[in-house]
Enzyme design. Structure first.
Site, PDB file in Angstrom:
ATOM      1  N   ILE A  13      32.409  44.878  31.270  1.00 54.00           N
ATOM      2  CA  ILE A  13      33.110  44.495  30.051  1.00 54.00           C
ATOM      3  C   ILE A  13      32.131  44.003  28.993  1.00 54.00           C
ATOM      4  O   ILE A  13      32.244  44.362  27.817  1.00 54.00           O
ATOM      5  CB  ILE A  13      34.182  43.430  30.349  1.00 54.00           C
ATOM      6  CG1 ILE A  13      35.246  44.000  31.300  1.00 54.00           C
ATOM      7  CG2 ILE A  13      34.835  42.948  29.055  1.00 54.00           C
ATOM      8  CD1 ILE A  13      35.945  45.251  30.788  1.00 54.00           C
ATOM      9  N   CYS A  20      43.160  43.906  31.743  1.00 51.73           N
ATOM     10  CA  CYS A  20      43.325  45.267  31.232  1.00 51.73           C
ATOM     11  C   CYS A  20      44.742  45.768  31.496  1.00 51.73           C
ATOM     12  O   CYS A  20      45.328  46.470  30.658  1.00 51.73           O
ATOM     13  CB  CYS A  20      42.295  46.199  31.849  1.00 51.73           C
ATOM     14  SG  CYS A  20      42.357  46.304  33.662  1.00 51.73           S
ATOM     15  N   ARG A  35      43.772  51.050  44.394  1.00 55.18           N
ATOM     16  CA  ARG A  35      42.531  51.558  43.805  1.00 55.18           C
ATOM     17  C   ARG A  35      42.324  52.999  44.275  1.00 55.18           C
ATOM     18  O   ARG A  35      42.509  53.308  45.455  1.00 55.18           O
ATOM     19  CB  ARG A  35      41.348  50.695  44.227  1.00 55.18           C
ATOM     20  CG  ARG A  35      41.474  49.213  43.865  1.00 55.18           C
ATOM     21  CD  ARG A  35      40.909  48.906  42.500  1.00 55.18           C
ATOM     22  NE  ARG A  35      41.046  47.474  42.214  1.00 55.18           N
ATOM     23  CZ  ARG A  35      40.157  46.545  42.581  1.00 55.18           C
ATOM     24  NH1 ARG A  35      39.070  46.908  43.255  1.00 55.18           N
ATOM     25  NH2 ARG A  35      40.345  45.272  42.276  1.00 55.18           N
ATOM     26  N   ASN A  44      40.711  51.226  31.245  1.00 51.89           N
ATOM     27  CA  ASN A  44      40.722  49.808  31.606  1.00 51.89           C
ATOM     28  C   ASN A  44      39.468  49.064  31.161  1.00 51.89           C
ATOM     29  O   ASN A  44      39.441  47.838  31.142  1.00 51.89           O
ATOM     30  CB  ASN A  44      40.920  49.630  33.112  1.00 51.89           C
ATOM     31  CG  ASN A  44      40.074  50.572  33.942  1.00 51.89           C
ATOM     32  OD1 ASN A  44      40.456  51.724  34.149  1.00 51.89           O
ATOM     33  ND2 ASN A  44      38.927  50.105  34.410  1.00 51.89           N
ATOM     34  N   ARG A  66      39.254  46.149  51.520  1.00 51.71           N
ATOM     35  CA  ARG A  66      38.074  46.409  50.678  1.00 51.71           C
ATOM     36  C   ARG A  66      36.775  46.462  51.480  1.00 51.71           C
ATOM     37  O   ARG A  66      35.694  46.547  50.898  1.00 51.71           O
ATOM     38  CB  ARG A  66      37.999  45.375  49.552  1.00 51.71           C
ATOM     39  CG  ARG A  66      38.854  45.788  48.369  1.00 51.71           C
ATOM     40  CD  ARG A  66      38.719  44.843  47.203  1.00 51.71           C
ATOM     41  NE  ARG A  66      39.689  43.760  47.299  1.00 51.71           N
ATOM     42  CZ  ARG A  66      39.883  42.846  46.365  1.00 51.71           C
ATOM     43  NH1 ARG A  66      39.144  42.876  45.259  1.00 51.71           N
ATOM     44  NH2 ARG A  66      40.785  41.905  46.517  1.00 51.71           N
TER      45      ARG A  66
END
Length: 346
Positions: free
Chosen positions: A12, A164, A245, A327, A209
């Site tokens: 970002i 986002c 995801r 995003n 994850r």
């Protein structure tokens, strides 16, 4: 001219700096410093070359204390350029915001996010702070630009830009609720991979994850419904959300289903979005019926793009929509809009 410092130069942070120039807001915003623990060479390289967004249109050079954004293609040391101070400090209270006369810190670390963190920036000399994630509930305000930015006041010094996904879905909820009245809703976020996932199987506190990001669709936790409630308290306990995801590096799709009060047809819903995209939410919301896929929305500055070809209505009251967003890039552009709104707040 609004003097800003970027704290955290990851996905970002770098997109925010690029957006200052690519959006033309460098006439209103001057980036005076970037605080990042990485080495200047890596910072400059990743700013110049980006896998998702391509090569930055400005030439970037650096020394050990500065990034240089060149206005033309002249060799280093010639032509006009903007100089940005590089800092490598992990403690907020050590940052030289007072000496640099920083008006606003864009905190893009993802680490800090409560009122106390923001006040540390202010004690260091900054006038205001804008966090790049939802942050704690004790902040002065949370802004989804285009929806509630007019609630900003001069005394709101520590603010969140939301997430986002809230920036994507909240404007659409606003439009639908004002036009038809929303009873309740569910959302599935189909989000590109992020850097908190593994390239190959490796340890992580979230067992899902631990798995290779490129090989699976991976469910993850989301607090999107809480973000909606923060902007629209009337929808407390009225929305639920899940998130997965997927193995892409950028762009997110949001599957929105809402039960509405009014009996509608698909065209009623789509035309309402078109009207908003051309008027009250121009530049924030866009609309398309083209047969597009996720990559086509890469580097799109809108917060939300509704694919009208995918709108469905069941029994007149259950509405399903597909909403896209970049995003990274869309959110970075909203950071700048909110920054200028904070400057202008009375």
């Amino acid at each position: 001219m609004l003097k800003v410092a970027i704290n955290g130069f990851g996905r970002i942070g770098r997109n925010v700096l690029r957006a200052v120039y690519e959006s033309g807001k460098h006439q209103q915003i001057k980036v005076v410093a970037v605080n990042e623990l990485a080495q200047p060479e890596a910072m400059a390289h990743l700013l110049q070359y980006d896998t998702s967004h391509g090569r930055f249109g400005k030439r970037i050079s650096h020394d050990q204390e500065h990034l240089y954004v060149h206005h033309d293609a002249c060799p280093q040391g010639k032509g006009e350029f903007d100089s940005i101070r590089i800092l490598h400090l992990s403690e907020i209270n050590l940052l030289p915001w007072r000496d640099l006369e920083v008006d606003l810190v864009l905190d893009c670390t993802g680490v800090f996010g409560c009122q106390a963190d923001g006040l540390e920036h202010i004690k260091a000399g900054a006038k205001k702070v804008l966090f790049s994630h939802p942050g704690a509930s004790d902040l002065d305000n949370t802004i989804i630009y285009g929806v509630n930015h007019e609630t900003l006041k001069a005394e709101h010094n520590v603010v969140s830009n939301g997430s986002c996904t809230t920036n994507c879905i909240v404007p659409i909820i606003k439009v639908l609720d004002e036009a038809f009245g929303i009873e309740s809703g569910t959302i599935t976020t189909i989000h590109s991979s992020m850097n908190d996932q593994q390239v190959i199987d490796a340890y992580h506190s979230d067992l899902r994850r631990t798995r290779a990001a490129s090989q699976s669709i991976i469910p993850v936790d989301t607090k999107l419904h809480k973000g909606i409630e923060r902007i629209f308290p009337k929808f407390s306990n009225k929305f639920e959300a899940i998130s997965v995801r997927v193995p892409t590096v950028n762009v997110t799709a949001m599957d929105l289903s809402v039960t509405i009060n009014t009996n509608v047809k698909v065209n009623d819903v789509n035309q309402t979005i078109v009207n908003a995209s051309q008027c009250t939410l121009r530049g924030i919301v866009d609309y398309t019926e083209a047969p597009l896929v996720s990559i086509d929305f890469n580097h799109d500055p809108h917060s939300a793009i509704v694919d009208g070809s995918q709108t469905r209505v069941s029994n007149g009251h259950l509405v399903k929509m597909l909403v896209w967003c970049d995003n990274e890039w869309g959110f970075a552009n909203r950071m700048l809009d909110t920054a200028l709104a904070m400057q202008a707040a009375k």
